[in-house]
Design a protein around this motif. Structure first.
Motif, short mmCIF file in Angstrom:
data_model
loop_
_atom_site.label_atom_id
_atom_site.label_comp_id
_atom_site.label_asym_id
_atom_site.label_seq_id
_atom_site.Cartn_x
_atom_site.Cartn_y
_atom_site.Cartn_z
N TRP A 77 110.61 25.80 50.33
CA TRP A 77 110.41 24.48 50.94
C TRP A 77 110.70 23.38 49.92
CZ3 TRP A 77 105.38 24.34 54.39
CH2 TRP A 77 105.45 25.37 55.33
N TRP A 78 111.06 22.24 50.44
CA TRP A 78 111.26 21.04 49.63
C TRP A 78 110.01 20.16 49.73
CZ3 TRP A 78 115.75 20.13 46.88
CH2 TRP A 78 116.85 20.95 47.18
N VAL A 79 109.72 19.47 48.63
CA VAL A 79 108.59 18.52 48.68
C VAL A 79 108.78 17.43 47.63
CG1 VAL A 79 107.15 19.86 47.07
CG2 VAL A 79 106.05 18.33 48.73
N THR A 80 108.45 16.23 48.01
CA THR A 80 108.29 15.11 47.09
C THR A 80 107.60 13.98 47.86
OG1 THR A 80 109.36 13.71 45.41
CG2 THR A 80 110.55 13.97 47.49
N ASP A 81 107.45 12.82 47.25
CA ASP A 81 107.09 11.62 48.02
C ASP A 81 108.42 10.99 48.41
OD1 ASP A 81 106.65 8.97 48.76
OD2 ASP A 81 104.84 8.81 47.54
N TYR A 82 108.88 11.28 49.62
CA TYR A 82 110.26 10.91 49.99
C TYR A 82 110.46 9.41 50.08
CZ TYR A 82 111.43 15.75 50.40
OH TYR A 82 111.68 17.05 50.07
N GLN A 83 109.44 8.69 50.51
CA GLN A 83 109.58 7.24 50.55
C GLN A 83 109.86 6.71 49.15
OE1 GLN A 83 107.40 4.14 53.05
NE2 GLN A 83 106.04 4.37 51.31
N ALA A 84 109.08 7.16 48.18
CA ALA A 84 109.23 6.68 46.81
C ALA A 84 110.52 7.21 46.18
CB ALA A 84 108.01 7.11 45.99
N TYR A 85 110.85 8.45 46.49
CA TYR A 85 112.05 9.08 45.92
C TYR A 85 113.32 8.41 46.41
CZ TYR A 85 115.45 12.97 45.27
OH TYR A 85 116.54 13.75 44.96
N PHE A 86 113.45 8.27 47.72
CA PHE A 86 114.69 7.70 48.28
C PHE A 86 114.82 6.21 47.96
CE2 PHE A 86 114.72 11.30 51.53
CZ PHE A 86 115.81 11.93 50.94
N ASN A 87 113.69 5.51 47.93
CA ASN A 87 113.74 4.06 47.71
C ASN A 87 113.51 3.70 46.24
OD1 ASN A 87 114.09 3.85 50.48
ND2 ASN A 87 111.88 3.63 50.85
N GLN A 88 113.27 4.71 45.41
CA GLN A 88 113.02 4.49 43.98
C GLN A 88 111.88 3.48 43.77
OE1 GLN A 88 115.79 5.98 41.21
NE2 GLN A 88 114.88 7.32 42.75
N THR A 89 110.83 3.71 44.54
CA THR A 89 109.63 2.89 44.40
C THR A 89 108.49 3.78 43.88
OG1 THR A 89 109.15 3.33 46.72
CG2 THR A 89 110.26 1.25 46.20
N LYS A 90 107.31 3.19 43.70
CA LYS A 90 106.20 3.97 43.14
C LYS A 90 105.54 4.83 44.21
CE LYS A 90 105.34 0.87 39.31
NZ LYS A 90 104.44 -0.16 38.75
N ALA A 91 105.05 5.98 43.80
CA ALA A 91 104.47 6.95 44.73
C ALA A 91 103.22 6.41 45.41
CB ALA A 91 104.13 8.24 43.98
N THR A 92 103.10 6.70 46.70
CA THR A 92 101.83 6.47 47.41
C THR A 92 101.16 7.81 47.68
OG1 THR A 92 103.01 6.43 49.50
CG2 THR A 92 102.55 4.32 48.50
N LEU A 93 101.87 8.89 47.34
CA LEU A 93 101.32 10.25 47.51
C LEU A 93 101.10 10.90 46.15
CD1 LEU A 93 103.69 11.69 50.30
CD2 LEU A 93 101.47 10.57 50.63
N ASN A 94 100.26 11.89 46.14
CA ASN A 94 100.15 12.83 45.02
C ASN A 94 100.71 14.16 45.47
OD1 ASN A 94 98.22 11.28 43.11
ND2 ASN A 94 97.19 11.20 45.10
N VAL A 95 101.33 14.87 44.56
CA VAL A 95 101.70 16.26 44.83
C VAL A 95 101.10 17.11 43.73
CG1 VAL A 95 103.59 17.91 45.15
CG2 VAL A 95 103.87 15.56 45.97
N SER A 96 100.23 18.04 44.11
CA SER A 96 99.60 18.87 43.08
C SER A 96 99.58 20.33 43.51
CB SER A 96 98.19 18.36 42.78
OG SER A 96 97.33 18.66 43.86
N CYS A 97 99.39 21.20 42.53
CA CYS A 97 99.56 22.64 42.74
C CYS A 97 98.27 23.31 43.23
CB CYS A 97 99.98 23.30 41.43
SG CYS A 97 101.56 22.72 40.83
N LEU A 98 98.37 24.05 44.32
CA LEU A 98 97.27 24.88 44.80
C LEU A 98 97.34 26.27 44.16
CD1 LEU A 98 97.44 23.91 48.58
CD2 LEU A 98 95.76 23.14 46.91
N GLU A 99 98.49 26.59 43.60
CA GLU A 99 98.70 27.84 42.87
C GLU A 99 99.62 27.50 41.68
OE1 GLU A 99 100.65 30.53 45.56
OE2 GLU A 99 99.01 30.52 47.02
#
Lengths: 188, 188
Positions: A77-99
């Protein structure tokens, strides 16, 4: 790891060895430990991540510290904060590891480059984005239209593998229902 | 009408006159009256629609006949039942006109053809799909995270033009709040 991403891409578009080597050279592998962050709110988001192995959650923390799960991502699967990634703005999401998690990182610049160089790759990402769009529309309809039990049952059908790996509290948050409500019809 | 769709495409990718004529030749114009259906549930969905003029709603009717609004579309917006369109399955949504509406119709076959023939067009649709994906993620977060008043205020900021043209009952349905709740903080 290169075999897996090649299979992933070739489910949509076949590549020659040279084309695949070119594509792969734009990804960077990275390893994270359980609880580590791939993305933290308020930071810029240089990469989209394709999960080789492991499991992550993408979530928004509200002002009361409550987590709202945007998505999970496990192998393939793919994952990121797509709004921030595509628009090159600051993240409004966190992505962290469950494993413990291994990913391939793709910068926006490299994504646009491999899309521009290889029409086939642009095709691949268009199809992936269309599929993602459809699955988000289904989720919106489920949030508008379905009660807690129905949402949970849809989740079971759609993501049976996640159920074993994701704590129930997080599934409740993904579904927009309380942990207590979920307990009422989930057997675990 | 050809001027408008050209401007729409060229906000992302410039086309030569020949390229644009080729692209446009794959669209078919169509007119609908207020209350007419572009798509009806349980039918196949041959087209994606780009709105030249007018306003439509895409919605799901639940077993009690309640409407859940997936999206609105006015001038310069795309709309269809994307799940059914991309997967060539039967519609689970209805799309009907809130005003007399003129659209350009694009079949999936023609979409894939112009994407395959012109790399630039594939790029255009990839970018559109990415932007759509981001806006759906924002809506999901809003459904999970925001209360009725916040959702309404986000809607006002995002779609000020829709407010004048869409009945409040439908806005309430789009936001997943009751009409009564909406009345409490909407001045109309």
């Amino acid at each position: 790891m290169s075999k897996e991403i090649r299979q992933h891409i070739e489910r949509i578009v076949p590549l020659t060895d040279n084309e695949f080597d070119f594509v792969l050279s734009h990804f960077t592998p990275k390893k994270f430990k359980k609880h580590q962050f791939l993305i933290q709110e308020s930071n810029y988001v240089p990469h989209d991540f394709w999960v080789i192995k492991g499991l992550v959650k993408a979530y928004h923390s509200d002002i009361d510290g409550k987590e709202h799960i945007m998505q999970f991502a496990m192998e393939d699967w793919w994952v990121t904060d797509y709004q921030a990634y595509f628009n090159q703005t600051k993240a409004t999401l966190n992505v962290s590891c469950l494993e413990d998690t291994e990913v391939l990182c793709l910068s926006l610049e490299n994504r646009d480059k491999i899309c521009a160089e290889l029409h086939k790759v642009e095709h691949f990402f268009r199809k992936k984005s269309n599929a993602g769009f459809v699955s988000l529309q289904r989720r919106i309809l489920s949030l508008l239209n379905s009660n807690a039990r129905e949402r949970y049952e849809q989740f079971l059908v759609q993501y049976p593998n996640l159920l074993q790996r994701v704590p129930k509290t997080l599934i409740a948050s993904y579904l927009g229902v309380s942990r207590e409500t979920l307990s009422r019809f989930s057997s675990l």
